[in-house]
Structure formats: C-alpha cells, structure tokens
Design a protein around this motif. Structure first.
Motif, mmCIF file in Angstrom:
data_model
loop_
_atom_site.group_PDB
_atom_site.id
_atom_site.type_symbol
_atom_site.label_atom_id
_atom_site.label_comp_id
_atom_site.label_asym_id
_atom_site.label_seq_id
_atom_site.Cartn_x
_atom_site.Cartn_y
_atom_site.Cartn_z
ATOM 1 N N MET A 1 0.719 -1.183 -0.004
ATOM 2 C CA MET A 1 0.087 -0.063 0.016
ATOM 3 C C MET A 1 0.887 1.254 0.159
ATOM 4 O O MET A 1 0.606 2.395 -0.796
ATOM 5 N N THR A 2 1.891 1.481 0.973
ATOM 6 C CA THR A 2 2.852 2.297 0.814
ATOM 7 C C THR A 2 3.451 2.499 -0.429
ATOM 8 O O THR A 2 3.463 3.727 -0.914
ATOM 9 N N GLN B 1 -5.126 5.159 5.556
ATOM 10 C CA GLN B 1 -4.789 3.789 5.468
ATOM 11 C C GLN B 1 -3.290 3.439 5.138
ATOM 12 O O GLN B 1 -2.573 2.786 5.606
ATOM 13 N N VAL B 2 -2.768 4.640 4.428
ATOM 14 C CA VAL B 2 -1.292 4.559 4.093
ATOM 15 C C VAL B 2 -0.584 4.982 5.290
ATOM 16 O O VAL B 2 0.408 4.525 5.248
ATOM 17 N N GLN C 1 -9.348 2.384 -5.765
ATOM 18 C CA GLN C 1 -9.957 3.459 -4.869
ATOM 19 C C GLN C 1 -8.841 4.593 -4.343
ATOM 20 O O GLN C 1 -9.198 5.714 -4.313
ATOM 21 N N ALA C 2 -7.474 3.819 -4.297
ATOM 22 C CA ALA C 2 -6.660 4.824 -3.777
ATOM 23 C C ALA C 2 -6.197 5.678 -4.989
ATOM 24 O O ALA C 2 -6.094 7.077 -4.648
ATOM 25 N N ALA D 1 -0.098 2.195 7.208
ATOM 26 C CA ALA D 1 0.651 1.087 6.372
ATOM 27 C C ALA D 1 2.114 1.466 6.542
ATOM 28 O O ALA D 1 2.874 0.582 6.844
ATOM 29 N N ARG D 2 2.265 2.613 6.498
ATOM 30 C CA ARG D 2 3.609 3.144 6.805
ATOM 31 C C ARG D 2 4.245 2.926 8.083
ATOM 32 O O ARG D 2 5.301 2.398 8.441
ATOM 33 N N THR E 1 4.894 -0.927 8.791
ATOM 34 C CA THR E 1 5.975 -1.161 7.816
ATOM 35 C C THR E 1 7.261 -0.919 8.690
ATOM 36 O O THR E 1 8.104 -1.733 9.161
ATOM 37 N N TRP F 1 1.024 4.206 -2.746
ATOM 38 C CA TRP F 1 0.680 5.621 -2.439
ATOM 39 C C TRP F 1 1.835 6.342 -2.794
ATOM 40 O O TRP F 1 1.474 7.565 -3.051
ATOM 41 N N GLU F 2 2.960 5.960 -2.437
ATOM 42 C CA GLU F 2 4.104 6.774 -2.869
ATOM 43 C C GLU F 2 4.082 7.215 -4.617
ATOM 44 O O GLU F 2 4.423 8.251 -5.081
ATOM 45 N N GLU G 1 1.671 9.675 -4.995
ATOM 46 C CA GLU G 1 1.955 11.196 -4.512
ATOM 47 C C GLU G 1 2.898 11.481 -5.779
ATOM 48 O O GLU G 1 3.055 12.824 -5.993
ATOM 49 N N TRP H 1 -8.586 -1.867 -4.446
ATOM 50 C CA TRP H 1 -7.965 -1.020 -3.167
ATOM 51 C C TRP H 1 -7.059 -0.124 -4.094
ATOM 52 O O TRP H 1 -7.211 1.126 -3.825
ATOM 53 N N PHE I 1 -8.061 6.558 2.380
ATOM 54 C CA PHE I 1 -6.823 5.924 1.785
ATOM 55 C C PHE I 1 -5.777 6.560 2.199
ATOM 56 O O PHE I 1 -4.735 5.821 2.716
ATOM 57 N N GLU I 2 -5.350 7.868 2.492
ATOM 58 C CA GLU I 2 -4.487 8.588 3.061
ATOM 59 C C GLU I 2 -4.245 8.048 4.612
ATOM 60 O O GLU I 2 -3.098 7.647 4.951
ATOM 61 N N GLU J 1 -8.908 8.641 -4.818
ATOM 62 C CA GLU J 1 -8.722 9.545 -3.805
ATOM 63 C C GLU J 1 -7.583 10.418 -4.103
ATOM 64 O O GLU J 1 -7.676 11.734 -3.770
#
Lengths: 430, 430
Positions: free
Chosen positions: A171-172, B164-165, A208-209, B168-169, B172, A175-176, A179, A205, B161-162, A212
């Motif tokens: 997920m990270t 959740q991430v 949806q990410a 997640a971070r 981790t 998301w990165e 970003e 997932w 989602f922000e 958003e």
C-alpha cells in the motif's frame, strides 16, 4: 457482536473464488465481444495460455485441483441482473446503450465454454476452443486466476502480522507512486491492471486509492465490475486479437495486407470519438500507418503498446502531420510496461504536442517486487492469446521482436507482407 | 450481511472513548498502588501534567470540551468482573495472588477522583489531588488521552486511503524494527509504551506484531488490559513516584537521605525475584548506590531510566562487584528513549556481562515521526508526575539535569543531601 449468520455463511464456501463475476474483466473485451458477435460470430478460435516467464514453474506452484476448481467456478458464472442493468443503462464514453439489445440478450444467457488443462513439465497447458465471442471472454479471468493462485501459494505460509505488513508495504508503495503522479500537471491516467493483478481485492484497493489520491487525473478503470461497484468510468477500446484473427482468416497475401484496416473499418461503423483509438503495432506500427487509408488519420488517437514508446508516439505524430492532421487535437495512450518514472518522462516529452493518456497495468495492481524472499510475488509475463482462427495459426509481430508470436514461417510471411524491417528488441518485464 | 444491531450500537456512543478500562494502564502502577495502599494510604498527593515539549501547543490542538469528555469517561470506569478475576487469578512474575484480597476489594470499588483542568495560554493545566493510591492511577490514562486526542486532531483532516497508507507506513516501520531486533541473539524485550502511545488500538497492534515477530524474545507488555486480552505477561516493577513522595514526606535532611532506601525496604518485604529491581536514578544513581545498604546489592537488577545508559549500567556492574556480587547473575533493564540502534548497541556492549532486558516505550508504540506534514504526529515529551505530597513539593533529579523537576531551592537541597556532583545533560526526546 459477531454476525453469526455471516460467519456460518462464509464457512459454507467450498473455495474462495478468485473471479466472482463475468464482468470482472476488461471493458475492451466487452466492446470487442460485441463487435465480434456482430461481424464474425461463427469464427472458431483457440486461445492459449502462454507463460513468457519460464523461470516461474506454474505447475509446481499451483495445485491442479485448485486451478480446476477456480476455472469450474468461472464456468458457473452468469451475468447478474444488476450487472446486466448496469451494462444496459450506464453511460460509457458519454454514450447511452453502448451495448445493443441483441448482444445483451446473448450475453445474459452466456456461460463460458469448457477449458482444456494439462500439466506439461513445470507448466500448464491451458486452452479454450470454440466460438470467438465466447472463447475470448476467458482471457482475463484465466490470467487473473493463475496470477492470484500463484500469489496465494506464497501467502499461505505467512503469519498474520507478516501478511498485514506485506500489504502495508505494498500500500505504501502504491501511495508513494500516487504522490509522485500528483506532481504531474494535467495528468490523465487509467487502471489497466486487471489481467495481471495481485488479486481482485488488491486491484479494488489500488483503484480507490488512485481515485482518492489523483482526483480527476484518474480517469477510470478497465475493470467493469470495479467501475460498476465504485461508480467510476469503464475504460478501454480494442486489442490485438481483432487484427490477429482477421489476419489469420485472410485467404491470401493481398487479403492479409488489408485485414488490419478491415478491423478498423468495422470499428469505425460502431464507434466514434474517444473509442476511435488505433492500435497500430500488431504487425509493425510504421508500415501499418504508412499504408493506412486516409480516413484512419481522422481517428482520435493511437495506443502505444510495444517497442520504444517515445519512438512510437513520434511516428504517430509525424504520421498525423503528413496526413494534414493537427497532432494537438489527437490523443496518444501509452499502455506498455509503465511505471512512475516512465510515465513522468513520457508526459514531459509529449504533453503539449498531443493529448497524452496512460493505461497503467501490472506495476499499478501487482507491484509486489522485492517484498518476499526470492521475489516470489513479483509479477511475471503471462498472456492468453488467440493462437488460431478457423484452424489457421495467428501471428503477432508487435514493435518488439521479443513479443512476437506465431509459427516462424508465418512470422516471416507477415514480416514480408507488412514490410517490417529491423526492430529494436526490448526486454519484456510484465 | 451487515450486523444492523452492531451498527446502531456503535452510533449510540456519544464519544469514542480513548481509555475504556481501569487496567488499560501500566502494570507497575498497580504494584505500586498496592504498596502505597498498604504503606502510605492516607498520604495526600497532587499529580500534575507537564508538557516538556513547549512547541506543541496542546490547548490549541485539543478542544477542551473533548478533553473533558474523555476525562469524565475515565471517571465513570470501574473494574469489570473479568478484569478483577484476571487480577486475582492470574500469575504475575510466576506468583499467584500477587494482589491481596484487601487491595482487590478496594480496587473493585474504586472510581478515579476529580480532575482540575484549566487552559493557560496554549497549554493545559491538568492536576489531580487526593489520596495517593487513587490519584496515582490518573497518570497513565491522562497521558494516553492527551497523546491520542492530539493525534486525532491531526488525523481528522485526512482522507480514507491517506489514513490507511499512514498506518501502512507506520506498520511497515514497526515491522522493520522487529526484523532488525530478530537478528539480536538472546534478546529480551518488553513493551513499555502505554503512556505515550499513538492509540490503544495501535499499541495493541504493536504488541501483537512483537509477539508474532519476536516469539520468546518478546517477554510481554506493561499494559494490563492488553496482557489480559492477548494472554501475555504483564511487565513492570516500580517507578520514581515512590522515592519522590517518600522523600517529600521526610521531616529533615537525615530522613531525606534515608527515604529512597525506605521505599525499597517496603518493597523488599512484598516482592522477590524479578520484581526486586532497583531504580537508582531518582536522586542520582551514583550516590544512591554508594550509600545503599548491603541487602540491596542482593536484589535481582537495576533499571536504567536516565543519563547515558552505558555509563549507568557500568556503574551498577562496578557496584555489584564492589559488594561481592556476581554481575553475571544480575539483570540490567534499559528503559529510557530506546530505539533499535540503541538496543542493538547496548545489547552488544553488555550481553555476557549481565542479563540484559529492554523496556521499549514511545518509539515502539508511537513512532509516527516524519509521516505527516510538519511532523504533527511525532511523539513529544509529556509527563504526569507527583508534584507534592502532604503539601510539600516533590523533587526528581535523575541522571540527566534536563529531566530534573521541582522548586529550584529544593533541587539544590536534594543535590546536597544526595551528594550529586556534575551531571551530563542529554536531550530529552520522548
């Protein structure tokens, strides 16, 4: 409070089905299916699974019984009432009733045809034979099942928190990427990752990410089921199987040379606007565009799916200029082996010259590289292709000789007919 | 299937309570509470919240009404039947009936006493006054509430989602720490992170991840509620408040000099084995050990909670040798400002010389550093301390002058009485 009924219900499942809906597939399969249903309904085809990543011993990793259970489950699926309502009632690419009543009636009655599965050494031979509009719908679910079963085999041995951290890391990473993409002005990007996704839930997932995180820059998903559930745009146009099968049906070299244009002529009658996207690389982009009829230059864009993408885009731009078209009004969709750096680079190079879009696949929905020992969850190159039509072999050349498919003799013939010269080989990652 | 009753029930909550149990607190508070209940039940104390991190404007970040709701909720809590059963029936440090029937009866009837809250500029003044055994139980929940409310204020503005991430971070990061700790042979480490945790659920997650990831090297948690729910060992012995209050009650300098040993004499009568852990730094470790009675050298170990930890451990080792004890049979527990590198370093330096343990606090249960803009979720240095006893101010010197507390004049007096010379100042992170 535990909902006892839910828990008992969950334990009644014999298996945990990977594909649970006939529209858990790419939107372009449905568009092409309708076109085939209309234009070539009686063509007999064979689709075959091809694992380009020979180092991944699928038959060692995946139990044959489990694979059969998953494929059998897919054969038990039919279009649900809500799915049918959505396909009939939703707007796709701004158009109502994209799917015609006769097609919908046929689709509502459809069950997928039988499959043929055999273990050969460490790989599986998995083939589908029958009427083209039926068989072609196996491609995406078959790939998704194999990808996910291979993943499950690896995940099976992991602890609860180890699993959670695995997904936390994945997920990270997604998301990165999001970003980083957020920094690109006027980005236009869609999810094309159904076929080689890590799993359905994971694709859901990621979609949806993206929604958003990117807002309007995220234009939608190729996955119809997810588009329906998340009220997003379903994205996609057409693929190589159309020119491959049309070409295989050609009676002689002259007919062969015309076949790819015949495909687009049929498409031209059915679709307009953003659905008029040329996929020029099936038998070499350069020759295809040079010999294309003028009306094709009026189409909205091209999709670059093999070879060096910048070269491909430049060829298209030059071609539009040659034909008196303004590239600034055209669209180039990149869809081959994308990840953030490549997207950023291509966007920087072509934004302003053409409208640029991205169809982001495997490295959106299955970037588990480096997350487990031996990289056992890294995506690999699995395809499911039409290998013959009415008994004749199909051929795909593409702009990358490493992606070429078909009998060697036929490949030579196609190269001659389509005037394909030297090609630059590019590594096929996924 | 949605469980409708659960959903309706959840919406009936007026607030989302941060502390939901009287034993959502550190185990050593209960051990000390029982000792105080037995030895100093009528002492009147004042505990006060002190935010050492002045750059964190708690009163700007946290709504006073919300804070009052959370504190009021804590005042409504009483020991549940299951919690009482667990405290009465569980084995702690290998001992049955650690908590005596008279203490348990008192505890079962306990509600926490009133609090006094006032905004002063950008900070809150939060104090608790009353009988020592009651007031001292406010420390941990008060800190946990302020930490979590400050976090919630930051999380409130984030997308699904922000969020959740973000987790997640954080997951981790914790897991990477666990993977690093796994490399240390014969590690012995416990969770000491209740007071400055990110949240209850997060501490619970971290504890379970430690349990799965470290196996037997993870010896348990200081949090009684989590120890109970996860069937883990509850860990902890005693803290500075005992010598601080005993010292404040001393009538003259001679009594003051004896006070810290009186604490341990009371403790000696009640506990044995691994519960006989000296916390020597309240008024300077060096002087404390030098003037200690011989019977104290027979105790099992020391806890190093301020100053340079390697220096502190070496002082203890030398002291044991001086007193004819074998350090190889002793235990040193490090519990100040730990993170993986420090743990690895201290373990490498002292394993083999003594038995080494770690009580890992804030950087286990609240390492959200760098995960949001302006580092708004980074842990900060919040404490809740006894500031007076029977109307007299308390003092803490510790082995780090930056952690000293109390009126300047009293600090000077204590330094004189306990013979504290120059101290090395260390930055207080958390």
């Amino acid at each position: 409070m535990v909902d006892i009924a839910t828990r008992v219900w969950n334990h009644k499942w014999k298996i945990d089905p990977i594909v649970r809906s006939l529209i858990d597939t790419d939107f372009y399969k449905l568009l092409m299916c309708q076109s085939i249903f209309r234009n070539k309904p009686d063509t007999t085809v064979t689709f075959s699974l091809i694992n380009r990543s020979k180092h991944v011993p699928l038959a060692k990793l995946i139990d044959e019984g489990e694979l059969r259970e998953q494929l059998d489950h897919i054969r038990s699926l039919s279009l649900s009432r809500g799915e049918s309502t959505w396909l009939r009632g939703n707007t796709f690419y701004g158009k109502r009733q994209m799917f015609r009543p006769d097609f919908m009636e046929w689709f509502e009655g459809l069950r997928l045809p039988p499959y043929y599965l055999e273990r050969k050494g460490d790989q599986y031979e998995l083939t589908f034979e029958g009427k083209w509009p039926e068989v072609m719908l196996w491609e995406i679910p078959a790939l998704a099942v194999l990808m996910e079963l291979r993943g499950r085999a690896v995940l099976h041995a992991m602890g609860k928190f180890e699993l959670q951290v695995l997904y936390a890391r994945a997920m990270t990473r997604v998301w990165e990427k999001i970003e980083a993409l957020r920094e690109i002005p006027n980005l236009s990007i869609a999810d094309f990752g159904t076929r080689r996704r890590h799993s359905y839930l994971w694709q859901d997932w990621c979609v949806q990410a993206m929604h958003e995180g990117l807002g309007k820059a995220f234009t939608g998903t190729s996955n119809c089921r997810i588009a329906m559930m998340r009220e997003l745009e379903a994205i996609g146009t057409n693929a190589h199987e159309l020119p491959m099968v049309y070409a295989a049906l050609a009676e002689d070299d002259a007919a062969l040379a015309k076949a790819p244009y015949e495909v687009l002529s049929d498409w031209h009658e059915e679709h307009e606007g953003n659905l008029r996207i040329i996929l020029p690389d099936t038998f070499g982009s350069k020759g295809f565009l040079e010999h294309a009829p003028d009306w094709l230059a009026g189409w909205t864009g091209v999709r670059i799916d093999s070879g060096d993408p910048a070269t491909g885009a430049q060829i298209a731009i030059d071609w539009w200029k040659d034909r008196g078209e303004d590239p600034g009004t055209k669209r180039v969709i990149f869809s081959d082996g994308l990840d953030v750096d490549k997207i950023r680079e291509l966007h920087a190079q072509f934004a302003g010259k053409v409208n640029v879009s991205f169809g982001w696949g495997t490295l959106l929905t299955n970037d588990f590289r480096g997350l487990v020992p031996d990289d056992a969850l890294a995506p690999f190159s699995l395809v499911c292709k039409a290998v013959s039509a009415n008994g004749r072999p199909t051929v795909k050349l593409s702009d990358n000789p490493n992606k070429a498919m078909g009998p060697a003799q036929e490949i030579e013939r196609y190269k001659r007919v389509f005037g394909v010269g030297d090609q630059v080989a590019e590594e096929v990652l996924v």
